[in-house]
Design a protein around this motif. Structure first.
Motif, PDB file in Angstrom:
ATOM      1  N   TRP A 129     -24.369 -23.497  74.607  1.00 23.26           N
ATOM      2  CA  TRP A 129     -23.920 -23.955  73.307  1.00 23.26           C
ATOM      3  C   TRP A 129     -24.274 -22.885  72.271  1.00 23.26           C
ATOM      4  O   TRP A 129     -25.008 -21.944  72.571  1.00 23.26           O
ATOM      5  CB  TRP A 129     -24.599 -25.276  72.929  1.00 23.26           C
ATOM      6  N   ASN A 131     -25.089 -21.877  67.967  1.00 21.64           N
ATOM      7  CA  ASN A 131     -25.162 -22.028  66.522  1.00 21.64           C
ATOM      8  C   ASN A 131     -24.111 -21.097  65.936  1.00 21.64           C
ATOM      9  O   ASN A 131     -24.083 -19.895  66.256  1.00 21.64           O
ATOM     10  CB  ASN A 131     -26.548 -21.627  66.010  1.00 21.64           C
ATOM     11  N   GLY A 215     -28.138 -32.515  63.934  1.00 20.56           N
ATOM     12  CA  GLY A 215     -26.864 -31.904  64.273  1.00 20.56           C
ATOM     13  C   GLY A 215     -25.648 -32.591  63.694  1.00 20.56           C
ATOM     14  O   GLY A 215     -24.591 -31.968  63.518  1.00 20.56           O
ATOM     15  N   TYR A 233     -23.890 -26.633  65.041  1.00 24.33           N
ATOM     16  CA  TYR A 233     -23.700 -26.572  66.483  1.00 24.33           C
ATOM     17  C   TYR A 233     -22.204 -26.612  66.735  1.00 24.33           C
ATOM     18  O   TYR A 233     -21.494 -27.494  66.227  1.00 24.33           O
ATOM     19  CB  TYR A 233     -24.383 -27.751  67.171  1.00 24.33           C
TER      20      TYR A 233
END
Length: 356
Positions: A129, A131, A215, A233
């Motif tokens: 994943w 940022n 998030g 995210y």
């Protein structure tokens, strides 16, 4: 035939445990919902083992508190890579024997099928994943932001920024925006001058920032018009844009990516069933199925074989994944060793900087 063989393997591995209830601790929001659909529900169907998912803003905190107190109620948790390494080093997580992992559905042994860094002593990666920076397209009818530097350019792109209330990834993004090549970020950040440079860059937006912790906040901040750009995210922005139809765009330049790890807290009340859950969820099909619900990259080669289609039946997931080649052109992998060594000190400095 391969699916039949996999089904046979799963059936032989899983014996129903009538008394067990596996408790999985996740991040909630779109991510938690994807885990429920991709892993929890299919696991219950395949094994008959009752499984529930609960949420936390950062699962590392309750895992640490529970294991240190000896009052553990969680069987499986999802942790950021650096947190998984740190808690493993502190003896707060169970070691996971990689021999339990299922081979790929093409027969590839598990140890050859996972991406580099996806298997560690106390954790198995469930996804890659990132940022990222995201913006509200409707707020920029003319020229659009195209680089991580644009996030810090209040003159060219005016408006309030949303920023994660944490030094991790924020310092890295600040240096990349200030012209440091991705490959050199941690060398620079590992010096006093480099840290000063990163905080000086953050100074340029400090008075125009809303600091978020959960998030779910960044897409909501964008949707409510409280910010025009925010760190976020990537999966949360994908969910808001594709499923909810909001005019949100991911800016992949300067993304900071890492593995998310399935771990088992030390003293988990249902250790045997927790291992079964991890084995099931990190199979070829388990990881591929997760990418059908959220835009995080599968961490097995076999899971990435072929085109992955979102649950809407039409959206091709490739361009929405951190691992898509075009999205990796100026990307940075989180250096877990740096953050394991410096997390406490930099959090203290970051919080003091925020307070001033």
């Amino acid at each position: 035939m391969q699916k039949l063989l996999l089904s046979t393997v799963l059936a032989s591995c899983f014996a129903v445990s009538a008394q067990a209830e596996v408790v999985v601790l996740s991040w909630g929001g779109a991510y938690g919902a994807a885990e429920v659909e991709a892993h929890v529900k299919p696991f219950i169907e395949a094994t008959g083992i009752k499984t529930t998912m609960i949420d936390a803003d950062n699962p590392a905190a309750p895992v640490k508190a529970q294991t240190e107190s000896g009052n553990v109620s969680v069987d499986v948790a999802l942790l950021e890579y650096a947190d998984a390494v740190r808690l493993c080093d502190e003896g707060l997580l169970e070691e996971i024997d990689p021999a339990i992992l299922l081979p790929g559905d093409d027969g590839t042994p598990a140890e050859e099928d996972f991406l580099p860094g996806a298997v560690m002593d106390c954790g198995i990666s469930t996804d890659l994943w990132a940022n990222v920076v995201a913006y509200d397209d409707s707020k920029f009818p003319g020229e659009k932001p195209t680089s991580i530097a644009d996030f810090f350019d209040l003159e060219k792109f005016p408006g309030t920024r949303g920023v994660k209330k944490s030094p991790k990834t924020v310092l890295e993004m600040a240096l990349m925006a200030d012209g440091v090549p991705a490959a050199e970020v941690y060398d620079v950040l590992d010096t006093d001058e480099g840290l000063d440079r990163a905080f000086a860059k953050l100074d340029t937006i400090k008075d125009h920032a809303i600091w978020w912790e959960a998030g779910a906040q960044p897409p909501q901040l964008l949707a409510d018009g409280e910010v025009v750009m925010t760190t976020a995210y990537n999966g949360r922005i994908f969910n808001a844009a594709i499923e909810e139809g909001k005019p949100l765009v991911v800016l992949w330049d300067g993304q900071v990516y890492e593995h998310e790890m399935y771990v088992i807290p030390k003293g988990a009340p249902h250790l045997e069933d927790a291992l079964k859950y991890v084995q099931f969820a990190t199979s070829t099909e388990g990881l591929r199925r997760q990418a059908q619900y959220i835009s995080y990259g599968p961490t097995r080669y076999s899971s990435n074989a072929g085109e992955i289609i979102f649950k809407d039946g039409k959206t091709v997931m490739g361009p929405h994944l951190p691992t898509y080649p075009a999205n990796m052109e100026n990307a940075l992998e989180t250096n877990l060793d740096f953050w394991v060594d410096n997390d406490s000190e930099l959090n203290e400095r970051f919080n003091a900087w925020l307070a001033n």
